[in-house]
Design an enzyme around this catalytic site. Sequence first.
Site, PDB file in Angstrom:
ATOM      1  N   THR A  13       3.388   3.546   8.106  1.00 25.76           N
ATOM      2  CA  THR A  13       3.997   3.471   6.769  1.00 25.76           C
ATOM      3  C   THR A  13       4.996   4.597   6.535  1.00 25.76           C
ATOM      4  O   THR A  13       5.992   4.423   5.840  1.00 25.76           O
ATOM      5  CB  THR A  13       2.869   3.518   5.703  1.00 25.76           C
ATOM      6  OG1 THR A  13       2.071   2.366   5.887  1.00 25.76           O
ATOM      7  CG2 THR A  13       3.406   3.530   4.289  1.00 25.76           C
ATOM      8  N   THR A  89      -1.554   5.437   9.242  1.00 27.82           N
ATOM      9  CA  THR A  89      -2.812   6.084   8.868  1.00 27.82           C
ATOM     10  C   THR A  89      -4.061   5.311   9.302  1.00 27.82           C
ATOM     11  O   THR A  89      -5.140   5.893   9.400  1.00 27.82           O
ATOM     12  CB  THR A  89      -2.880   6.320   7.343  1.00 27.82           C
ATOM     13  OG1 THR A  89      -2.758   5.065   6.681  1.00 27.82           O
ATOM     14  CG2 THR A  89      -1.794   7.260   6.880  1.00 27.82           C
TER      15      THR A  89
HETATM   16  N1  ASP Z   1      -1.127  -0.054   7.955  1.00 28.22           N
HETATM   17  C1  ASP Z   1      -0.384   1.177   8.066  1.00 28.22           C
HETATM   18  C2  ASP Z   1      -0.475   1.712   9.477  1.00 28.22           C
HETATM   19  O1  ASP Z   1      -1.485   2.274   9.826  1.00 28.22           O
HETATM   20  C3  ASP Z   1      -0.929   2.166   7.110  1.00 28.22           C
HETATM   21  C4  ASP Z   1      -0.242   3.487   7.102  1.00 28.22           C
HETATM   22  O2  ASP Z   1       0.508   3.885   7.961  1.00 28.22           O
HETATM   23  O3  ASP Z   1      -0.509   4.212   6.146  1.00 28.22           O
HETATM   24  O4  ASP Z   1       0.457   1.585  10.212  1.00 28.22           O
END
Ligand code: ASP
Length: 312
Positions: A13, A89
């Site tokens: 993200t 994340t």
């Molecule tokens: N779904 C995303 C990922 O892990 C969530 C994020 O990056 O916060 O790529």
Amino acid sequence: MKKNILLIHTGGTISMELDSKTGGVILSAANPLALEIDNIQQFATITEVEAFNLPSPHITPEKMLELRVLLTKHVKNNPVDGVVITHGTDTLEETAYFLELSTNYDIPIVLTGAMRSSNEIGSDGVYNLMSAVRVAAADDANTKGVLVVLNDEIHTATNVTKTHSSSVSTFQSPQYGPIGIVTKSDIHFHHAPLSRTYLPVESISKKVAMFKIYAGMESDLLISISSLGYDGVVLEGLGQGNVPPALIVGIRHLLDQGLPVILVSRCFNGIAQDIYAYEGGGKMLKDMGVRFEHGLSGQKARLKLLLELCSV
Ligand code: ASP
């Protein structure tokens, strides 16, 4: 004097943007963080590398190894004072722990990410990246192992976990807490890890399964993994480290086949121990040859077993 920091992007993200037409968060063709680098150079001299541009559910142990190889190659050719890695994340804690186990640098390796994409109101990506660079450039960050920095907190790769699906304060270290904080003017460490495990690995050649144990679970799924080519299994057991009695047949079957069976607790505070001697209790499991992995989450115990099996 400004420190030299290697910045490796892997996607997530933090590198994405909100598509105003569809309302969906999408991968950006050009990394939006690139626009912020001049601003962040005030804290360190940055060398940027785009390793991948992947949402983190697409990250595999093979990708983690690719990242480790890329990182070690860069650090060997151009020694730096620290490394920052941007990452989605969802699996950030797993990549962080993989690097914790498979590297043994004194310089800091800091992972960061964002819960809100680059063009959303309240986007936390640039702020977290700036904090991660400041931590990686701090003298006190040396010899602390791999760190995770988001939302003004510094966590160890070993203890940190994503605890909330959307909050910016999602990364927590249950039971242990962060080891430091990021303030406007300083980086404060108030704890330090006592020890570190090093498992050098050159290929991912084994398969490790993981099960969360639940009331009434039976042995059939456990038994099936030996014929599916798995080399070991991690069980997230109940409470202090117990399983329903119907699982004993399956666990015995796997141990008889020579597969390591590792037990952690599905509670996210406390550790699994050999306390109860009843059928399926931790004491019985230990006597059978089940290994207890104290204080690790299931997903981290799984990576540790995978690296143990791959590094022999
Ligand atoms: N779904 C995303 C990922 O892990 C969530 C994020 O990056 O916060 O790529």
